[in-house]
Design a protein around this motif. Sequence first.
Motif, PDB file in Angstrom:
ATOM      1  N   LEU A 154     -36.076  17.768   2.770  1.00  0.00           N
ATOM      2  CA  LEU A 154     -37.181  16.911   3.176  1.00  0.00           C
ATOM      3  C   LEU A 154     -37.352  15.814   2.136  1.00  0.00           C
ATOM      4  CD1 LEU A 154     -39.946  19.406   4.428  1.00  0.00           C
ATOM      5  CD2 LEU A 154     -38.304  18.097   5.794  1.00  0.00           C
ATOM      6  N   ASP A 155     -37.203  14.566   2.569  1.00  0.00           N
ATOM      7  CA  ASP A 155     -37.386  13.401   1.703  1.00  0.00           C
ATOM      8  C   ASP A 155     -38.446  12.541   2.387  1.00  0.00           C
ATOM      9  OD1 ASP A 155     -37.182  11.381  -0.106  1.00  0.00           O
ATOM     10  OD2 ASP A 155     -35.105  10.848   0.336  1.00  0.00           O
ATOM     11  N   LEU A 156     -39.702  12.781   2.046  1.00  0.00           N
ATOM     12  CA  LEU A 156     -40.806  12.304   2.877  1.00  0.00           C
ATOM     13  C   LEU A 156     -41.551  11.096   2.339  1.00  0.00           C
ATOM     14  CD1 LEU A 156     -42.361  15.763   3.850  1.00  0.00           C
ATOM     15  CD2 LEU A 156     -40.581  14.459   5.042  1.00  0.00           C
ATOM     16  N   PHE A 157     -41.368  10.751   1.060  1.00  0.00           N
ATOM     17  CA  PHE A 157     -42.220   9.730   0.457  1.00  0.00           C
ATOM     18  C   PHE A 157     -41.462   8.432   0.222  1.00  0.00           C
ATOM     19  CE2 PHE A 157     -43.842  13.848  -1.416  1.00  0.00           C
ATOM     20  CZ  PHE A 157     -44.771  14.032  -0.410  1.00  0.00           C
ATOM     21  N   THR A 158     -42.076   7.341   0.621  1.00  0.00           N
ATOM     22  CA  THR A 158     -41.437   6.034   0.511  1.00  0.00           C
ATOM     23  C   THR A 158     -41.214   5.650  -0.954  1.00  0.00           C
ATOM     24  OG1 THR A 158     -41.551   3.736   1.250  1.00  0.00           O
ATOM     25  CG2 THR A 158     -43.614   4.747   0.498  1.00  0.00           C
ATOM     26  N   ARG A 159     -40.176   4.878  -1.202  1.00  0.00           N
ATOM     27  CA  ARG A 159     -39.877   4.369  -2.546  1.00  0.00           C
ATOM     28  C   ARG A 159     -38.969   3.158  -2.413  1.00  0.00           C
ATOM     29  NH1 ARG A 159     -37.201   9.247  -2.024  1.00  0.00           N
ATOM     30  NH2 ARG A 159     -34.936   9.054  -1.790  1.00  0.00           N
ATOM     31  N   GLU A 160     -38.817   2.448  -3.494  1.00  0.00           N
ATOM     32  CA  GLU A 160     -37.991   1.242  -3.490  1.00  0.00           C
ATOM     33  C   GLU A 160     -36.531   1.599  -3.214  1.00  0.00           C
ATOM     34  OE1 GLU A 160     -36.849  -2.542  -6.419  1.00  0.00           O
ATOM     35  OE2 GLU A 160     -38.238  -0.974  -7.098  1.00  0.00           O
ATOM     36  N   GLY A 161     -35.904   0.817  -2.357  1.00  0.00           N
ATOM     37  CA  GLY A 161     -34.500   1.025  -2.038  1.00  0.00           C
ATOM     38  C   GLY A 161     -34.251   2.041  -0.946  1.00  0.00           C
ATOM     39  N   MET A 162     -35.303   2.679  -0.448  1.00  0.00           N
ATOM     40  CA  MET A 162     -35.160   3.715   0.574  1.00  0.00           C
ATOM     41  C   MET A 162     -35.108   3.089   1.969  1.00  0.00           C
ATOM     42  SD  MET A 162     -37.755   6.914   1.072  1.00  0.00           S
ATOM     43  CE  MET A 162     -37.377   8.374   2.009  1.00  0.00           C
ATOM     44  N   TYR A 163     -34.361   3.715   2.842  1.00  0.00           N
ATOM     45  CA  TYR A 163     -34.277   3.290   4.236  1.00  0.00           C
ATOM     46  C   TYR A 163     -35.670   3.309   4.853  1.00  0.00           C
ATOM     47  CZ  TYR A 163     -32.696   3.532   9.161  1.00  0.00           C
ATOM     48  OH  TYR A 163     -32.483   3.310  10.495  1.00  0.00           O
ATOM     49  N   LYS A 164     -36.110   2.168   5.390  1.00  0.00           N
ATOM     50  CA  LYS A 164     -37.464   2.052   5.918  1.00  0.00           C
ATOM     51  C   LYS A 164     -37.477   2.422   7.397  1.00  0.00           C
ATOM     52  CE  LYS A 164     -38.865   0.676   1.931  1.00  0.00           C
ATOM     53  NZ  LYS A 164     -39.542   1.658   1.055  1.00  0.00           N
ATOM     54  N   VAL A 165     -37.947   3.623   7.670  1.00  0.00           N
ATOM     55  CA  VAL A 165     -37.996   4.114   9.040  1.00  0.00           C
ATOM     56  C   VAL A 165     -39.139   5.114   9.131  1.00  0.00           C
ATOM     57  CG1 VAL A 165     -36.406   6.025   8.601  1.00  0.00           C
ATOM     58  CG2 VAL A 165     -36.581   5.081  10.912  1.00  0.00           C
ATOM     59  N   ALA A 166     -39.772   5.178  10.307  1.00  0.00           N
ATOM     60  CA  ALA A 166     -40.889   6.112  10.469  1.00  0.00           C
ATOM     61  C   ALA A 166     -40.426   7.547  10.298  1.00  0.00           C
ATOM     62  CB  ALA A 166     -41.536   5.913  11.838  1.00  0.00           C
ATOM     63  N   GLY A 167     -39.283   7.863  10.864  1.00  0.00           N
ATOM     64  CA  GLY A 167     -38.716   9.195  10.742  1.00  0.00           C
ATOM     65  C   GLY A 167     -37.263   9.180  11.158  1.00  0.00           C
ATOM     66  N   HIS A 168     -36.431   9.934  10.448  1.00  0.00           N
ATOM     67  CA  HIS A 168     -35.001   9.890  10.733  1.00  0.00           C
ATOM     68  C   HIS A 168     -34.375  11.226  10.350  1.00  0.00           C
ATOM     69  CE1 HIS A 168     -31.120   8.166  11.480  1.00  0.00           C
ATOM     70  NE2 HIS A 168     -30.715   8.291  10.241  1.00  0.00           N
ATOM     71  N   PHE A 169     -33.649  11.835  11.285  1.00  0.00           N
ATOM     72  CA  PHE A 169     -32.891  13.054  10.998  1.00  0.00           C
ATOM     73  C   PHE A 169     -31.435  12.695  10.743  1.00  0.00           C
ATOM     74  CE2 PHE A 169     -29.766  15.978  12.757  1.00  0.00           C
ATOM     75  CZ  PHE A 169     -29.931  17.047  11.896  1.00  0.00           C
ATOM     76  N   VAL A 170     -30.832  13.349   9.766  1.00  0.00           N
ATOM     77  CA  VAL A 170     -29.409  13.171   9.483  1.00  0.00           C
ATOM     78  C   VAL A 170     -28.764  14.545   9.379  1.00  0.00           C
ATOM     79  CG1 VAL A 170     -27.678  12.264   7.902  1.00  0.00           C
ATOM     80  CG2 VAL A 170     -29.811  11.027   8.221  1.00  0.00           C
ATOM     81  N   GLY A 171     -27.711  14.767  10.152  1.00  0.00           N
ATOM     82  CA  GLY A 171     -26.902  15.971   9.994  1.00  0.00           C
ATOM     83  C   GLY A 171     -25.908  15.749   8.878  1.00  0.00           C
ATOM     84  N   LEU A 172     -26.007  16.520   7.798  1.00  0.00           N
ATOM     85  CA  LEU A 172     -25.192  16.286   6.608  1.00  0.00           C
ATOM     86  C   LEU A 172     -23.945  17.153   6.550  1.00  0.00           C
ATOM     87  CD1 LEU A 172     -28.084  16.112   3.992  1.00  0.00           C
ATOM     88  CD2 LEU A 172     -26.748  14.183   4.854  1.00  0.00           C
ATOM     89  N   GLN A 173     -24.071  18.396   6.943  1.00  0.00           N
ATOM     90  CA  GLN A 173     -22.945  19.332   6.884  1.00  0.00           C
ATOM     91  C   GLN A 173     -22.965  20.179   8.149  1.00  0.00           C
ATOM     92  OE1 GLN A 173     -21.971  21.435   3.114  1.00  0.00           O
ATOM     93  NE2 GLN A 173     -22.280  23.324   4.264  1.00  0.00           N
ATOM     94  N   PRO A 174     -22.026  19.958   9.059  1.00  0.00           N
ATOM     95  CA  PRO A 174     -22.079  20.681  10.342  1.00  0.00           C
ATOM     96  C   PRO A 174     -21.705  22.147  10.180  1.00  0.00           C
ATOM     97  CG  PRO A 174     -20.066  19.386  10.192  1.00  0.00           C
ATOM     98  CD  PRO A 174     -20.885  19.036   8.984  1.00  0.00           C
ATOM     99  N   GLY A 175     -22.425  22.997  10.899  1.00  0.00           N
ATOM    100  CA  GLY A 175     -22.042  24.396  10.935  1.00  0.00           C
ATOM    101  C   GLY A 175     -20.803  24.580  11.793  1.00  0.00           C
ATOM    102  N   CYS A 176     -19.821  25.348  11.287  1.00  0.00           N
ATOM    103  CA  CYS A 176     -18.573  25.537  12.035  1.00  0.00           C
ATOM    104  C   CYS A 176     -17.762  26.647  11.383  1.00  0.00           C
ATOM    105  CB  CYS A 176     -17.760  24.240  12.069  1.00  0.00           C
ATOM    106  SG  CYS A 176     -17.245  23.658  10.435  1.00  0.00           S
ATOM    107  N   LEU A 177     -16.679  27.029  12.044  1.00  0.00           N
ATOM    108  CA  LEU A 177     -15.732  27.990  11.486  1.00  0.00           C
ATOM    109  C   LEU A 177     -14.560  27.259  10.861  1.00  0.00           C
ATOM    110  CD1 LEU A 177     -15.409  30.838  14.161  1.00  0.00           C
ATOM    111  CD2 LEU A 177     -16.502  30.989  11.924  1.00  0.00           C
ATOM    112  N   TRP A 178     -14.177  27.685   9.665  1.00  0.00           N
ATOM    113  CA  TRP A 178     -12.923  27.203   9.087  1.00  0.00           C
ATOM    114  C   TRP A 178     -11.775  27.995   9.698  1.00  0.00           C
ATOM    115  CZ3 TRP A 178     -13.061  22.863   6.359  1.00  0.00           C
ATOM    116  CH2 TRP A 178     -14.243  22.510   5.716  1.00  0.00           C
ATOM    117  N   SER A 179     -10.576  27.505   9.542  1.00  0.00           N
ATOM    118  CA  SER A 179      -9.415  28.164  10.153  1.00  0.00           C
ATOM    119  C   SER A 179      -9.169  29.551   9.573  1.00  0.00           C
ATOM    120  CB  SER A 179      -8.163  27.299   9.975  1.00  0.00           C
ATOM    121  OG  SER A 179      -7.928  27.038   8.603  1.00  0.00           O
ATOM    122  N   ASP A 180      -9.714  29.836   8.357  1.00  0.00           N
ATOM    123  CA  ASP A 180      -9.549  31.167   7.769  1.00  0.00           C
ATOM    124  C   ASP A 180     -10.589  32.162   8.275  1.00  0.00           C
ATOM    125  OD1 ASP A 180     -11.882  30.410   6.506  1.00  0.00           O
ATOM    126  OD2 ASP A 180     -11.047  30.440   4.471  1.00  0.00           O
ATOM    127  N   GLY A 181     -11.475  31.718   9.198  1.00  0.00           N
ATOM    128  CA  GLY A 181     -12.468  32.606   9.775  1.00  0.00           C
ATOM    129  C   GLY A 181     -13.815  32.581   9.092  1.00  0.00           C
TER     130      GLY A 181
END
Length: 660
Positions: A377-404
């Motif tokens: 959660l990155d909720l507080f405005t600051r200089e240089g931050m993306y200016k948007v009311a609210g934004h979700f970003v998927g950073l690391q997708p859940g998945c299976l690696w080939s080793d299981g």
Amino acid sequence: MGGTGEVYFSSPTWAYTDNLLRWDLSPEQIQQTTDEFITKSNKVFDAVGSLDLDSVTVNNTLKALADLEAEHMVQWTMLTYLFLVSPSKEVRRATCRARMKLPHPMFVEVVRTRNDVYRRILALGLKVDEVNAAVEDKRYMERLLAGNSILETEDSSYVQLQHQVKCLSLTFSRDELGGVPEDDLSYLEADGDKLKIKHDKYKYFMEKCFVPETRKKLGKADNQNSMELLKECSREFKPHIDFVLNKNMVKSANKLSIFLEELAHKLKPLGDKERTNLLKLKEDECQQRSLPYDGKLYEWDMPYYKAQVMKQYGVDHNQLKEYFPLEVVTQGLLDICQDLLGLSFSLVHGAPVWHPDVTLYRVTDLSSGQTIGQFYLDLFTREGMYKVAGHFVGLQPGCLWSDGSRQMAIGAIVTNFSKPTADSPLLLMHNDVVTYFHEFGHMVHYLCAQVDYAAFNGREVETDFVEAPSQMLENWVWEKEPLQRISKHYKTGAPIPDDLLDKLIKSRLANTGIIYLEKIVQYKLYQALHAQTVLDPANECRRLSKDILGFPAFQSPIILSICYQLVASHSDGFYRYLWSEVLSMDMFYSRFKEEGIMNPKVGLDYRNCILKPGASKDAKEMLKNFLGREPNQEAFLLSKGITLSTCSGRKLRPRCWRKD
């Protein structure tokens, strides 16, 4: 924070090692890791592309690409996110350069440029029955083979014109801005003895200003600018709408036309009633202010008089926000998701983050105790931050690696709330609470997806379904029981008074007919532009506006200004918010409203049928599993105050009544 990309620790406690994200990269390290990953990617593509056509298997072809794609998504999204939120200008610049060098994060796009890789996947497809490919393997293979998105170029005349429009402004005297609060005027840039309003604020000031001539000037200027954009886009777009819609739930332009026509027909009586009410408001105000009245409602009148309708509901939003301190809303949101979805949330102490204001939470499954993901959660405005009311970003997708082994999902939510102080707590307006829940709806979709391939994470469902889970969660901030759980007075701890709650819930129905008919005009105009069945966007807009909204045959500034934004993005899902909302209301009303909005059994059904499959199944199949039938429009119309004679086989009425 300097250009080294320092990392902050809230305490020395150990954080989870299966979080692959790094926030301490310097600009030099960003360049180095980017170059190394490009080299690695090319080696994998070359290895797959050089396989003998007879020797391709799921493991040496699909799994090899899938492992690389999962790693690539992490690299790409991490750099994208640092570009949005890093306090270091040097880091933001380095991530921007890196993103330009990296190939597209979805390999469906990369395969289009690698014919050798494409031929190996095609060869595997020809013998798919021989190699015992699982259902999800086949789906991934089909997605790679069907990659065909149409990319816009940044140097197009449309993009250049769009940038020019954003730089435009108009100036007015204070007298010409009558009705606009002094606080709003104080933020405007002075131009001599007048005040300058930038193009992106035209609509806002049309809502506030009671001077008809000022609203007219703003509306006509907005209209002219938007018309130039629409003319340009109609020249640039190719007739590919059926081609791109085939990948979505709607499947074809004809089916989309039927969907929009049906909704317009059912919403029009409500829109007509609301338009009559707006005209009466205008007549009364013109008499009160001794202004000329010609018995007509113009497009530039709409924002102002719709705002007056909202005032009739008597919701004091400044009073209401005293009951929504951020920490109370956040805890209430997590508690609701825990009870509904069988999840547990705990703060991760000592987590590496990109700014000291950022927090990291771990998400576990209550029944098994297994960690399924994390979120920032990155909720507080600051200089240089993306200016948007609210934004979700998927950073690391859940998945299976080939080793299981399984990679857990990690997401983040960014908002621009003002940082609280000891003397000034952060109190959220209700629309901020709606945004917060909306973005968290995306979050739980991303975290709860249990899929084999990263390409099927929760955000990769059909474009016209992707907003449904986020719109679903919005419903809980319009219902009495959950509203009481996410609120208490920041000083006294008292609950929201019942009369204020009732007013708020009823206000959801304000202007709904007109609002959604406006959307339908936007989408029908956009559809016509894509299909190139319209040579003059202005004439088409006049025709649609008159036929659907019933306004005089003038160009609509609001419709056109929004339409060019739709044109600029989501070329395959310009209608997606409306389509998704119809589906989300069907899920909410048909299951949660009927069986209990805090019913954990329904919540787990929702998690298992809608969230867990991610994009590994078609949305239509997931909806049918959850609803027990094909989805329809009835619940959506019910939610807008339209009483239906048949819904689930019996008569139902809206839970919150329209204000007369």
